[in-house]
Motif scaffolding. Structure first.
Motif, PDB file in Angstrom:
ATOM      1  N   GLU A   1      -1.037  -1.121   0.680  1.00  0.00           N
ATOM      2  CA  GLU A   1      -0.479  -2.475   0.768  1.00  0.00           C
ATOM      3  C   GLU A   1       0.818  -2.604  -0.012  1.00  0.00           C
ATOM      4  O   GLU A   1       1.759  -3.247   0.464  1.00  0.00           O
ATOM      5  CB  GLU A   1      -1.493  -3.501   0.249  1.00  0.00           C
ATOM      6  N   SER A   2       0.898  -1.992  -1.190  1.00  0.00           N
ATOM      7  CA  SER A   2       2.124  -2.134  -1.984  1.00  0.00           C
ATOM      8  C   SER A   2       3.337  -1.596  -1.225  1.00  0.00           C
ATOM      9  O   SER A   2       4.443  -2.122  -1.358  1.00  0.00           O
ATOM     10  CB  SER A   2       1.977  -1.466  -3.344  1.00  0.00           C
ATOM     11  N   ILE A   3       3.133  -0.598  -0.425  1.00  0.00           N
ATOM     12  CA  ILE A   3       4.232  -0.025   0.358  1.00  0.00           C
ATOM     13  C   ILE A   3       4.441  -0.800   1.653  1.00  0.00           C
ATOM     14  O   ILE A   3       5.564  -1.158   2.008  1.00  0.00           O
ATOM     15  CB  ILE A   3       3.957   1.463   0.631  1.00  0.00           C
ATOM     16  N   LEU A   4       3.359  -1.060   2.359  1.00  0.00           N
ATOM     17  CA  LEU A   4       3.447  -1.762   3.653  1.00  0.00           C
ATOM     18  C   LEU A   4       4.011  -3.170   3.511  1.00  0.00           C
ATOM     19  O   LEU A   4       4.785  -3.616   4.368  1.00  0.00           O
ATOM     20  CB  LEU A   4       2.071  -1.817   4.316  1.00  0.00           C
ATOM     21  N   PHE A   5       3.664  -3.882   2.455  1.00  0.00           N
ATOM     22  CA  PHE A   5       4.195  -5.234   2.244  1.00  0.00           C
ATOM     23  C   PHE A   5       5.717  -5.207   2.157  1.00  0.00           C
ATOM     24  O   PHE A   5       6.392  -6.087   2.690  1.00  0.00           O
ATOM     25  CB  PHE A   5       3.630  -5.850   0.956  1.00  0.00           C
TER      26      PHE A   5
END
Length: 127
Positions: free
Chosen positions: A67-71
Motif C-alpha cells: 500500500e505504501s508504494i501503490l498509494f
C-alpha cells in the motif's frame, strides 16, 4: 533530613536524564553518504537482509509495504476501493492484487514482493 536530601538528589538526576532523552543525535548527510558507499562496495557488512530469513513475515506486513508504494503511484482512494485484496505467498514471494465488485468493468493493481529483501519485482494496474 537524610531522606529529604536523597529525594532531592534523585529528583535532580531524573530531571537531567529526562532532558537528555529529549535530545536527538543527528548523524548527517555526510555519514549517510559514507554508509551508502560502504554498503554498495561491500555487501557483507552487518545487514539484516541476508536472503536466508524473510523480513516480510506475514500478510499484514506485505500489505503495508504494498500500500505504501501503490498509494503513491495510483492514489490511495483508487487502491482502497480495490479491497478486499487477494494475497498469496508463493515460495518466497507475496503476490497481491485488488478485487472488483461483480459485473464491474475495470482493472486492478498487481504487485509482487520478494519476502526476503522487500524487492518489488512487478507493479502493474489493469484498465
Amino acid at each position: 533530613m537524610k531522606h529529604l536530601l536523597i529525594l532531592l538528589f534523585l529528583s535532580i538526576i531524573n530531571i537531567s536524564c529526562a532532558q537528555e532523552k529529549n535530545q536527538r543525535l543527528i548523524l548527517g548527510e555526510k555519514y549517510a553518504k559514507e554508509v551508502l558507499e560502504e554498503t554498495l562496495k561491500n555487501n557483507k557488512v552487518h545487514n539484516v537482509i541476508d536472503n536466508k530469513t524473510p523480513i516480510i513475515k506475514n500478510d499484514s506486513t506485505a500489505i503495508k509495504v504494498a500500500e505504501s508504494i501503490l498509494f503513491e503511484i495510483y492514489g490511495e482512494n483508487n487502491i482502497i476501493k480495490q479491497k478486499p485484496y487477494e494475497i498469496y505467498k508463493i515460495e518466497s514471494y507475496y503476490v497481491i492484487s485488488g478485487t472488483l465488485p461483480k459485473n464491474y468493468v475495470g482493472g486492478t493493481f498487481l504487485i509482487i514482493i520478494n519476502s526476503f529483501n522487500s524487492e518489488i519485482i512487478r507493479i502493474t494496474h489493469g484498465k
